[in-house]
Design a protein around this motif. Structure first.
Motif, PDB file in Angstrom:
ATOM      1  N   MET A  29       0.708  -1.416  -0.079  1.00 38.88           N
ATOM      2  CA  MET A  29       0.037   0.010   0.035  1.00 38.88           C
ATOM      3  C   MET A  29       0.922   1.214   0.202  1.00 38.88           C
ATOM      4  SD  MET A  29      -3.142   0.491  -0.125  1.00 38.88           S
ATOM      5  CE  MET A  29      -4.478   1.566   0.369  1.00 38.88           C
ATOM      6  N   GLU A  30       1.916   1.262   0.999  1.00 41.05           N
ATOM      7  CA  GLU A  30       2.998   2.580   1.058  1.00 41.05           C
ATOM      8  C   GLU A  30       3.490   2.705  -0.542  1.00 41.05           C
ATOM      9  OE1 GLU A  30       5.856   2.293   4.114  1.00 41.05           O
ATOM     10  OE2 GLU A  30       4.265   1.642   5.263  1.00 41.05           O
ATOM     11  N   ILE A  31       3.751   1.356  -0.991  1.00 43.21           N
ATOM     12  CA  ILE A  31       4.360   1.495  -2.416  1.00 43.21           C
ATOM     13  C   ILE A  31       3.765   2.231  -3.272  1.00 43.21           C
ATOM     14  CG2 ILE A  31       5.286   0.388  -4.403  1.00 43.21           C
ATOM     15  CD1 ILE A  31       7.307   0.247  -2.190  1.00 43.21           C
ATOM     16  N   LEU A  32       2.115   1.876  -3.432  1.00 40.08           N
ATOM     17  CA  LEU A  32       1.409   2.684  -4.114  1.00 40.08           C
ATOM     18  C   LEU A  32       1.331   4.131  -4.104  1.00 40.08           C
ATOM     19  CD1 LEU A  32      -0.904   2.018  -6.598  1.00 40.08           C
ATOM     20  CD2 LEU A  32      -2.420   1.961  -4.606  1.00 40.08           C
ATOM     21  N   PHE A  33       1.262   4.658  -2.902  1.00 38.99           N
ATOM     22  CA  PHE A  33       1.203   6.010  -2.658  1.00 38.99           C
ATOM     23  C   PHE A  33       2.350   6.510  -2.967  1.00 38.99           C
ATOM     24  CE2 PHE A  33      -2.270   4.835   0.380  1.00 38.99           C
ATOM     25  CZ  PHE A  33      -3.295   6.029   0.029  1.00 38.99           C
ATOM     26  N   LEU A  34       3.592   5.966  -2.716  1.00 37.71           N
ATOM     27  CA  LEU A  34       4.997   6.549  -3.117  1.00 37.71           C
ATOM     28  C   LEU A  34       5.103   6.656  -4.425  1.00 37.71           C
ATOM     29  CD1 LEU A  34       7.679   7.408  -1.915  1.00 37.71           C
ATOM     30  CD2 LEU A  34       8.490   5.064  -2.610  1.00 37.71           C
ATOM     31  N   ILE A  35       4.459   5.661  -5.226  1.00 37.96           N
ATOM     32  CA  ILE A  35       4.495   5.877  -6.713  1.00 37.96           C
ATOM     33  C   ILE A  35       3.610   7.100  -7.187  1.00 37.96           C
ATOM     34  CG2 ILE A  35       3.839   4.818  -8.953  1.00 37.96           C
ATOM     35  CD1 ILE A  35       4.744   2.020  -7.381  1.00 37.96           C
ATOM     36  N   ILE A  36       2.440   7.105  -6.665  1.00 31.76           N
ATOM     37  CA  ILE A  36       1.460   8.074  -7.099  1.00 31.76           C
ATOM     38  C   ILE A  36       2.082   9.526  -6.810  1.00 31.76           C
ATOM     39  CG2 ILE A  36      -0.677   9.520  -6.586  1.00 31.76           C
ATOM     40  CD1 ILE A  36      -1.727   6.531  -5.710  1.00 31.76           C
ATOM     41  N   VAL A  37       2.798   9.985  -5.662  1.00 32.15           N
ATOM     42  CA  VAL A  37       3.389  11.017  -5.315  1.00 32.15           C
ATOM     43  C   VAL A  37       4.551  11.120  -6.175  1.00 32.15           C
ATOM     44  CG1 VAL A  37       4.693  12.308  -3.441  1.00 32.15           C
ATOM     45  CG2 VAL A  37       2.491  10.775  -3.006  1.00 32.15           C
ATOM     46  N   LEU A  38       5.411  10.156  -6.480  1.00 31.35           N
ATOM     47  CA  LEU A  38       6.491  10.635  -7.359  1.00 31.35           C
ATOM     48  C   LEU A  38       6.058  10.935  -8.661  1.00 31.35           C
ATOM     49  CD1 LEU A  38       9.125   7.896  -6.130  1.00 31.35           C
ATOM     50  CD2 LEU A  38       9.215   9.983  -5.691  1.00 31.35           C
ATOM     51  N   VAL A  39       5.006  10.178  -9.270  1.00 31.95           N
ATOM     52  CA  VAL A  39       4.623  10.474 -10.662  1.00 31.95           C
ATOM     53  C   VAL A  39       3.972  11.900 -10.746  1.00 31.95           C
ATOM     54  CG1 VAL A  39       2.631   9.935 -12.322  1.00 31.95           C
ATOM     55  CG2 VAL A  39       4.129   8.050 -11.166  1.00 31.95           C
ATOM     56  N   VAL A  40       3.369  12.318  -9.661  1.00 30.78           N
ATOM     57  CA  VAL A  40       2.915  13.667  -9.899  1.00 30.78           C
ATOM     58  C   VAL A  40       4.099  14.764  -9.665  1.00 30.78           C
ATOM     59  CG1 VAL A  40       1.604  15.426  -8.475  1.00 30.78           C
ATOM     60  CG2 VAL A  40       0.709  12.923  -8.879  1.00 30.78           C
ATOM     61  N   LEU A  41       4.957  14.464  -8.630  1.00 30.06           N
ATOM     62  CA  LEU A  41       6.236  15.328  -8.658  1.00 30.06           C
ATOM     63  C   LEU A  41       6.924  15.464  -9.975  1.00 30.06           C
ATOM     64  CD1 LEU A  41       7.553  14.611  -5.101  1.00 30.06           C
ATOM     65  CD2 LEU A  41       6.154  16.125  -5.718  1.00 30.06           C
ATOM     66  N   ALA A  42       7.146  14.275 -10.511  1.00 23.00           N
ATOM     67  CA  ALA A  42       7.670  14.310 -11.897  1.00 23.00           C
ATOM     68  C   ALA A  42       7.133  15.126 -13.044  1.00 23.00           C
ATOM     69  CB  ALA A  42       7.935  12.825 -12.474  1.00 23.00           C
ATOM     70  N   LEU A  43       5.868  14.831 -13.028  1.00 24.00           N
ATOM     71  CA  LEU A  43       4.952  15.718 -14.077  1.00 24.00           C
ATOM     72  C   LEU A  43       4.932  17.113 -13.683  1.00 24.00           C
ATOM     73  CD1 LEU A  43       1.682  13.612 -14.046  1.00 24.00           C
ATOM     74  CD2 LEU A  43       3.060  14.188 -15.955  1.00 24.00           C
ATOM     75  N   ALA A  44       4.991  17.619 -12.196  1.00 20.65           N
ATOM     76  CA  ALA A  44       5.091  18.862 -11.927  1.00 20.65           C
ATOM     77  C   ALA A  44       6.309  19.482 -12.415  1.00 20.65           C
ATOM     78  CB  ALA A  44       4.996  19.011 -10.437  1.00 20.65           C
ATOM     79  N   VAL A  45       7.431  18.647 -12.139  1.00 22.63           N
ATOM     80  CA  VAL A  45       8.749  19.295 -12.506  1.00 22.63           C
ATOM     81  C   VAL A  45       8.940  19.343 -14.232  1.00 22.63           C
ATOM     82  CG1 VAL A  45      11.371  18.720 -12.678  1.00 22.63           C
ATOM     83  CG2 VAL A  45       9.822  18.479 -10.589  1.00 22.63           C
ATOM     84  N   PHE A  46       8.348  18.436 -14.676  1.00 23.31           N
ATOM     85  CA  PHE A  46       8.902  18.322 -16.206  1.00 23.31           C
ATOM     86  C   PHE A  46       7.732  19.325 -17.019  1.00 23.31           C
ATOM     87  CE2 PHE A  46      10.803  14.217 -15.283  1.00 23.31           C
ATOM     88  CZ  PHE A  46      11.944  14.743 -15.968  1.00 23.31           C
ATOM     89  N   SER A  47       6.482  19.450 -16.578  1.00 24.17           N
ATOM     90  CA  SER A  47       5.506  20.609 -17.279  1.00 24.17           C
ATOM     91  C   SER A  47       6.169  21.885 -16.817  1.00 24.17           C
ATOM     92  CB  SER A  47       4.326  20.224 -16.723  1.00 24.17           C
ATOM     93  OG  SER A  47       3.995  21.061 -15.653  1.00 24.17           O
ATOM     94  N   SER A  48       6.691  22.072 -15.680  1.00 28.25           N
ATOM     95  CA  SER A  48       7.104  23.604 -15.335  1.00 28.25           C
ATOM     96  C   SER A  48       8.244  23.779 -16.372  1.00 28.25           C
ATOM     97  CB  SER A  48       7.384  23.701 -13.927  1.00 28.25           C
ATOM     98  OG  SER A  48       8.689  23.146 -13.696  1.00 28.25           O
ATOM     99  N   ARG A  49       9.265  22.964 -16.087  1.00 29.25           N
ATOM    100  CA  ARG A  49      10.386  23.175 -17.096  1.00 29.25           C
ATOM    101  C   ARG A  49      10.118  23.373 -18.666  1.00 29.25           C
ATOM    102  NH1 ARG A  49      14.944  23.896 -14.081  1.00 29.25           N
ATOM    103  NH2 ARG A  49      13.582  25.224 -13.000  1.00 29.25           N
TER     104      ARG A  49
END
Lengths: 109, 511
Positions: A1-21
């Motif tokens: 379960m923790e892994i699922l949350f971790l993946i969701i958070v990491l994906v959103v952070l990656a999207l935020a970073v790349f879209s802003s760049r």
């Protein structure tokens, strides 16, 4: 379960970073285009150096003195217009120069 | 380049209004982690380890605080990266979250923002603004042209050093904006007789690189350095001005040599001698005349400030019985400028980015609460369990690992945000692994200067890019060789210079 949350958070952070760049890179391109456009506009302007403006001013004033010597009021009014034009022309020339060729630009002394 | 463009390129997230899409996503991530995600057992164990046995402490509540701070950190990463919310608002939000969730008492909230590092950032920005006001940065540029000679390679070395050294004291955007007209003049004057587009690219890239390699040299080389000094102080470790300089100067010197060799190879200029252009440029620069009395006074006071920074932990402490701190010295200099009528408060209002100061005060607050709640310790444990099998969980290996992470993240976020987000975590990793936090902290701060890959990597990169003399692929070309070279220099610096020559014990806890 923790892994699922971790993946969701990491994906959103990656999207935020790349879209802003991407957005920031696009803004940098816009700024570059603005500067290029400004340079092109400068190139098309009838820009005169300080010396050229002074020469033209002197020529015009001489013509005035020769032709309107008997109409001092009109002559003085036109002289004022010529002087204003020359000052504006010199200011336009100075304003487009960088600090390298314009010692007074943006520096207190 | 128009001044307005420079301001825009360096304004970052300070001039923007809220982007509601990313605001919503940031808040959703906060809610997801803080309230929807089940409490990991490891957080409860960490809270027990840190707080069990303390009178009146509810361990479950402390574990919840860890979770909320981790959620806050994730939200801050989104806001720092996207600049979806004005940056000072993010800084204030950090305090509000602590207040609203009962993590920090309302009487102590303001205290989490107050630190000598914040004074240091404010004072340094004010000093830098005054130097720029009196054109002292331009004097350095003029000196470079006078000393560098006429060979293209020597001019590249001159620009590298001439940008790197001022960047250690003045904001890099001001240094880059000052050098762009010099480079443009050299290119234009040469291009009239010999078409030389690669020369233009080389000179512009050199400015961007010089600005990036100068920052690590001194604590004043960027707010990220001051931030790291603040984080280290939370661990009871003091880093003096000279200690930082002695550690950072190796990187700047080595990278100047490396880049002076690499850049002319990557962007092979059409001409190897710029005698004509340099001659004409010198004539223009001579029109600026000698330094005025006020300019000399401003330089003298700045010199006194630097001397006070250097002797703060020795002579000053011996005389006064206490040191003034880097911030105290910086603010003293800024106030002296005003008292002597060299600058006004209006100048400071106009030329100093107060939003930056609020932002870094917020980062200090985040770092403080990150440590106080145990969130940084929990985060450090998670990362250590991942890197332990690779043998990178302590000593020089850990420092290099942190450097690589910092060098990657700084290309995705700003350098300051990178230090703010991972600084407290890596320091906790160092403490857990019995590795010297100074090596890890200063190593991270230096690594965050390696934003080589993108035109938006640093304000200086954006400014030279806007000149139109280079394309984004030129940055990638430079970074393909320059970024690994910088990491190699960092690794050599840690293993050979810091540990071997400066004698910093990698397993100790001080200088």
């Amino acid at each position: 379960m923790e892994i699922l949350f971790l993946i969701i958070v990491l994906v959103v952070l990656a999207l935020a970073v790349f879209s802003s760049r991407k957005e920031q890179a696009s803004k940098a391109d816009d700024r570059k285009d603005q500067v290029r456009q400004q340079k092109e506009d400068f190139a098309q302007e009838d820009v005169m150096t300080y010396g050229q403006v002074q020469q033209r001013r002197e020529d015009l004033l001489n013509v005035l003195d020769e032709n309107l010597g008997d109409k001092p009021d009109q002559r003085d009014q036109i002289k004022k217009i010529i002087n204003d034009w020359a000052d504006l022309k010199i200011k336009a020339f100075q304003d487009r120069r960088s600090w390298v060729r314009n010692p007074d630009k943006g520096t207190a002394s | 380049m128009p001044e307005k463009d420079n301001e825009q390129s360096s304004s970052g997230g300070f001039a923007k209004t809220t982007d509601f899409k990313w605001l919503g996503i940031g808040l959703a991530i906060f809610a997801l982690i803080a309230f929807i995600m089940p409490m990991p057992d490891s957080m409860v164990l960490k809270a027990e380890e840190l707080f069990k046995g303390q009178a009146g402490v509810d361990v479950a509540m402390k574990a919840m605080h860890i979770k909320i701070i981790i959620a806050l950190l994730s939200t801050c990463v989104i806001f720092f990266a996207t600049e979806a919310v004005p940056m000072p608002a993010v800084a204030l939000l950090i305090g509000l979250v602590q207040l609203l969730f009962g993590i920090t008492d309302s009487r102590n909230i303001v205290g989490t923002y107050a630190h000598d590092a914040v004074w240091f950032i404010a004072g340094s920005l004010a000093l830098g603004a005054t130097l720029v006001k009196y054109g002292l940065d331009k004097r350095v540029g003029m000196l470079v042209i006078n000393l560098a000679g006429t060979k293209t390679r020597m001019i590249v070395i001159g620009i590298l050093l001439g940008t790197a050294i001022p960047t250690a004291f003045v904001g890099e955007h001001a240094v880059a904006a000052m050098y762009v007209p010099i480079a443009m003049a050299l290119y234009t004057l040469t291009n009239k007789s010999t078409p030389a587009p690669r020369l233009g690219t080389l000179l512009m890239v050199t400015i961007a690189v010089g600005c990036m390699i100068g920052g690590p040299m001194s604590p004043t080389g960027g707010a990220r350095n001051a931030l790291m000094i603040g984080f280290l102080a939370d661990y009871g470790i003091e880093v003096s001005f000279m200690q930082w300089v002695s550690m950072g100067i190796f990187y700047t010197a080595c990278m100047s040599v490396v880049m002076a060799f690499i850049l002319p190879l990557l962007f092979k200029p059409e001409v190897s001698d710029l005698s004509e252009a340099v001659g004409l440029l010198k004539k223009d620069l001579e029109k600026h005349g000698a330094m005025t009395g006020k300019q000399k006074l401003v330089a003298l006071i700045m010199l006194a400030v630097v001397v006070l920074w250097i002797v703060d932990k020795s002579v000053t402490r011996d005389i006064l019985g206490f040191s003034l701190g880097l911030g105290g010295v910086a603010i003293s200099g800024a106030v002296v400028y005003m008292l002597l009528g060299l600058t006004s408060w209006k100048d400071y209002e106009d030329k100093v980015s107060w939003g930056v100061i609020v932002l870094y005060a917020g980062c200090i607050s985040l770092g403080s609460v990150f440590k106080a709640t145990g969130a940084s310790s929990w985060f450090a444990d998670q990362i250590m369990s991942l890197v332990a099998p690779l043998g990178l969980d302590s000593g020089v290996g850990l420092v290099i690992l942190v450097g690589v992470i910092g060098a990657i993240l700084t290309n995705l976020m700003s350098a300051g945000a990178t230090v703010a987000v991972i600084g407290p975590v890596v320091l906790d990793m160092a403490v857990t692994a019995n590795t010297n936090p100074i090596l890890v902290g200063v190593g991270l701060a230096i690594a965050t200067s390696m934003a080589y890959w993108l035109v938006i990597g640093t304000p200086a990169s954006s400014i030279v890019y806007a000149s139109g003399m280079l394309e984004s692929k030129d940055f990638i070309r430079m970074a393909t060789v320059g970024w690994p070279a910088a990491l190699i220099v960092l690794a050599i610096m840690v293993a050979v210079y810091w540990v071997g020559i400066l004698g910093i014990n990698p397993l100790g806890s001080g200088f």
